[in-house]
Design a protein around this motif. Structure first.
Motif, PDB file in Angstrom:
ATOM      1  N   ALA A  50      40.632  35.721  49.385  1.00  0.00           N
ATOM      2  CA  ALA A  50      40.902  34.651  50.344  1.00  0.00           C
ATOM      3  C   ALA A  50      40.189  35.030  51.634  1.00  0.00           C
ATOM      4  O   ALA A  50      40.505  36.057  52.249  1.00  0.00           O
ATOM      5  CB  ALA A  50      42.401  34.512  50.582  1.00  0.00           C
ATOM      6  N   LEU A  51      39.219  34.216  52.023  1.00  0.00           N
ATOM      7  CA  LEU A  51      38.421  34.499  53.213  1.00  0.00           C
ATOM      8  C   LEU A  51      38.856  33.590  54.359  1.00  0.00           C
ATOM      9  O   LEU A  51      38.924  32.365  54.211  1.00  0.00           O
ATOM     10  CB  LEU A  51      36.935  34.285  52.934  1.00  0.00           C
ATOM     11  N   HIS A  52      39.135  34.224  55.490  1.00  0.00           N
ATOM     12  CA  HIS A  52      39.410  33.483  56.729  1.00  0.00           C
ATOM     13  C   HIS A  52      38.270  33.815  57.672  1.00  0.00           C
ATOM     14  O   HIS A  52      38.244  34.893  58.260  1.00  0.00           O
ATOM     15  CB  HIS A  52      40.756  33.905  57.316  1.00  0.00           C
ATOM     16  N   GLY A  53      37.292  32.924  57.745  1.00  0.00           N
ATOM     17  CA  GLY A  53      36.054  33.279  58.419  1.00  0.00           C
ATOM     18  C   GLY A  53      35.334  34.315  57.571  1.00  0.00           C
ATOM     19  O   GLY A  53      35.098  34.113  56.386  1.00  0.00           O
ATOM     20  N   GLU A  54      35.023  35.458  58.149  1.00  0.00           N
ATOM     21  CA  GLU A  54      34.366  36.539  57.424  1.00  0.00           C
ATOM     22  C   GLU A  54      35.343  37.637  57.021  1.00  0.00           C
ATOM     23  O   GLU A  54      34.941  38.664  56.487  1.00  0.00           O
ATOM     24  CB  GLU A  54      33.244  37.146  58.293  1.00  0.00           C
ATOM     25  N   GLU A  55      36.621  37.413  57.250  1.00  0.00           N
ATOM     26  CA  GLU A  55      37.639  38.435  56.990  1.00  0.00           C
ATOM     27  C   GLU A  55      38.329  38.191  55.652  1.00  0.00           C
ATOM     28  O   GLU A  55      38.697  37.057  55.323  1.00  0.00           O
ATOM     29  CB  GLU A  55      38.672  38.429  58.117  1.00  0.00           C
ATOM     30  N   VAL A  56      38.512  39.264  54.878  1.00  0.00           N
ATOM     31  CA  VAL A  56      39.294  39.193  53.648  1.00  0.00           C
ATOM     32  C   VAL A  56      40.765  39.352  54.018  1.00  0.00           C
ATOM     33  O   VAL A  56      41.194  40.417  54.468  1.00  0.00           O
ATOM     34  CB  VAL A  56      38.877  40.291  52.646  1.00  0.00           C
ATOM     35  N   VAL A  57      41.528  38.268  53.878  1.00  0.00           N
ATOM     36  CA  VAL A  57      42.942  38.301  54.282  1.00  0.00           C
ATOM     37  C   VAL A  57      43.885  38.327  53.084  1.00  0.00           C
ATOM     38  O   VAL A  57      45.101  38.420  53.240  1.00  0.00           O
ATOM     39  CB  VAL A  57      43.278  37.106  55.201  1.00  0.00           C
ATOM     40  N   GLY A  58      43.330  38.245  51.872  1.00  0.00           N
ATOM     41  CA  GLY A  58      44.153  38.291  50.671  1.00  0.00           C
ATOM     42  C   GLY A  58      43.260  38.284  49.443  1.00  0.00           C
ATOM     43  O   GLY A  58      42.041  38.095  49.548  1.00  0.00           O
ATOM     44  N   ALA A  59      43.865  38.499  48.293  1.00  0.00           N
ATOM     45  CA  ALA A  59      43.082  38.505  47.059  1.00  0.00           C
ATOM     46  C   ALA A  59      44.008  38.397  45.856  1.00  0.00           C
ATOM     47  O   ALA A  59      45.211  38.698  45.945  1.00  0.00           O
ATOM     48  CB  ALA A  59      42.244  39.777  46.942  1.00  0.00           C
ATOM     49  N   THR A  60      43.443  37.987  44.737  1.00  0.00           N
ATOM     50  CA  THR A  60      44.196  37.960  43.491  1.00  0.00           C
ATOM     51  C   THR A  60      43.249  38.236  42.329  1.00  0.00           C
ATOM     52  O   THR A  60      42.057  37.943  42.404  1.00  0.00           O
ATOM     53  CB  THR A  60      44.911  36.596  43.290  1.00  0.00           C
ATOM     54  N   GLU A  61      43.784  38.849  41.290  1.00  0.00           N
ATOM     55  CA  GLU A  61      43.036  39.093  40.061  1.00  0.00           C
ATOM     56  C   GLU A  61      43.883  38.616  38.891  1.00  0.00           C
ATOM     57  O   GLU A  61      45.103  38.847  38.860  1.00  0.00           O
ATOM     58  CB  GLU A  61      42.704  40.573  39.885  1.00  0.00           C
ATOM     59  N   TYR A  62      43.244  37.966  37.943  1.00  0.00           N
ATOM     60  CA  TYR A  62      43.976  37.458  36.784  1.00  0.00           C
ATOM     61  C   TYR A  62      43.017  37.280  35.628  1.00  0.00           C
ATOM     62  O   TYR A  62      41.788  37.372  35.784  1.00  0.00           O
ATOM     63  CB  TYR A  62      44.665  36.124  37.106  1.00  0.00           C
ATOM     64  N   ARG A  63      43.577  37.043  34.468  1.00  0.00           N
ATOM     65  CA  ARG A  63      42.771  36.782  33.272  1.00  0.00           C
ATOM     66  C   ARG A  63      43.573  35.916  32.313  1.00  0.00           C
ATOM     67  O   ARG A  63      44.812  35.867  32.389  1.00  0.00           O
ATOM     68  CB  ARG A  63      42.330  38.091  32.616  1.00  0.00           C
ATOM     69  N   TYR A  64      42.856  35.217  31.419  1.00  0.00           N
ATOM     70  CA  TYR A  64      43.510  34.373  30.427  1.00  0.00           C
ATOM     71  C   TYR A  64      43.045  34.783  29.040  1.00  0.00           C
ATOM     72  O   TYR A  64      41.853  34.989  28.811  1.00  0.00           O
ATOM     73  CB  TYR A  64      43.175  32.890  30.672  1.00  0.00           C
ATOM     74  N   TYR A  65      44.011  34.940  28.143  1.00  0.00           N
ATOM     75  CA  TYR A  65      43.734  35.345  26.764  1.00  0.00           C
ATOM     76  C   TYR A  65      43.966  34.142  25.846  1.00  0.00           C
ATOM     77  O   TYR A  65      45.109  33.897  25.427  1.00  0.00           O
ATOM     78  CB  TYR A  65      44.664  36.485  26.357  1.00  0.00           C
ATOM     79  N   PRO A  66      42.918  33.384  25.530  1.00  0.00           N
ATOM     80  CA  PRO A  66      43.118  32.174  24.720  1.00  0.00           C
ATOM     81  C   PRO A  66      43.673  32.456  23.332  1.00  0.00           C
ATOM     82  O   PRO A  66      44.427  31.640  22.786  1.00  0.00           O
ATOM     83  CB  PRO A  66      41.715  31.554  24.648  1.00  0.00           C
ATOM     84  N   GLY A  67      43.341  33.626  22.753  1.00  0.00           N
ATOM     85  CA  GLY A  67      43.852  33.947  21.421  1.00  0.00           C
ATOM     86  C   GLY A  67      45.353  34.128  21.408  1.00  0.00           C
ATOM     87  O   GLY A  67      46.019  33.829  20.405  1.00  0.00           O
ATOM     88  N   LEU A  68      45.911  34.609  22.522  1.00  0.00           N
ATOM     89  CA  LEU A  68      47.352  34.815  22.636  1.00  0.00           C
ATOM     90  C   LEU A  68      48.030  33.680  23.401  1.00  0.00           C
ATOM     91  O   LEU A  68      49.255  33.596  23.419  1.00  0.00           O
ATOM     92  CB  LEU A  68      47.638  36.145  23.348  1.00  0.00           C
ATOM     93  N   ARG A  69      47.208  32.882  24.082  1.00  0.00           N
ATOM     94  CA  ARG A  69      47.698  31.763  24.906  1.00  0.00           C
ATOM     95  C   ARG A  69      48.564  32.251  26.064  1.00  0.00           C
ATOM     96  O   ARG A  69      49.533  31.599  26.456  1.00  0.00           O
ATOM     97  CB  ARG A  69      48.465  30.754  24.041  1.00  0.00           C
TER      98      ARG A  69
END
Length: 223
Positions: A50-69
């Motif tokens: 999450a960028l506010h101007g040029e600053e990183v103020v947050g972040a998230t990482e995730y993934r989706y496994y379609p075989g397992l749903r």
């Protein structure tokens, strides 16, 4: 704010993101800087800042496994309070996961997440800023709809030392709010795939996975 995907450690926003991770989580939960190079090249791993101007103020990482749903939220970090960062990340992640499910032609069962249990943890002073305090994070997940999977959970440390990290719960956000249990074999298969990148597995983790394979289902309890 801008929802910016990071696909390389050479991205100028990756360094401040990694530094933010180090202020939020304990050392055993943070993958070393250089070891991010290969995972970020994996198209199935989605890391957004999450960028506010040029600053990183947050972040998230995730993934989706379609075989397992199922999906997995690796982390959500908020760098500053009172900016609506958490809501911003949640909504953008939801939209992206919906897109991934549609593209794979699958209907998701729900999403996993790990969360510390500060009521068991000997040390819970980490968190960096108030919104990331373990008590707050746990309550937020509960409000979103996550439930605790009712088994004793451990996971291998991300520092590649092969230690068993305890005082965590594995949680699940069911697409069907009336769901009361989850197939144990599905949980075991998910965990084996998710932690396949870590070669050193503690004995406690191996025993936990085998125990899941010997069960039919795991109850979903209030978080």
């Amino acid at each position: 704010m801008i929802y910016h995907r990071i696909t390389s450690i050479d991205d100028p926003y990756f360094k401040p993101l990694h530094e933010l991770l180090g202020t939020i989580f304990p050392p055993e939960e943070v993958l070393a800087y250089e070891l991010w190079r290969e995972p970020l090249l994996d198209p199935s791993i989605h890391v957004y800042a999450a960028l506010h101007g040029e600053e990183v103020v947050g972040a998230t990482e995730y993934r989706y496994y379609p075989g397992l749903r199922v999906a997995m939220t690796d982390f959500t970090i908020i760098g500053k309070p009172a900016m609506g960062i958490g809501r911003f990340l949640l909504r953008n992640r939801e939209k992206d996961l919906q897109r991934l499910a549609q593209e794979s032609g699958t209907v998701p069962l729900g999403m996993f997440a790990e969360v510390y249990d500060p009521y068991r943890a000997a040390e819970h002073g980490f968190g960096g800023v108030s919104p990331m305090n373990p008590y707050v994070r746990r309550e937020v997940l509960s409000h979103i709809g996550y439930k605790r999977l009712d088994f004793t959970y451990v996971h291998p440390s991300w520092d590649h030392e092969g230690q068993a990290v305890e005082e965590l719960d594995l949680c699940f956000l069911p697409q069907d709010e009336e769901r009361q249990e989850l197939d144990a074999a599905l949980i075991a298969e998910f965990l084996e795939g998710y932690y396949s990148a870590l070669p050193n597995k503690p004995e406690a983790w191996l025993e936990m996975v085998q125990s899941l394979k010997n069960r039919r289902s795991v109850e979903l309890k209030p978080l």
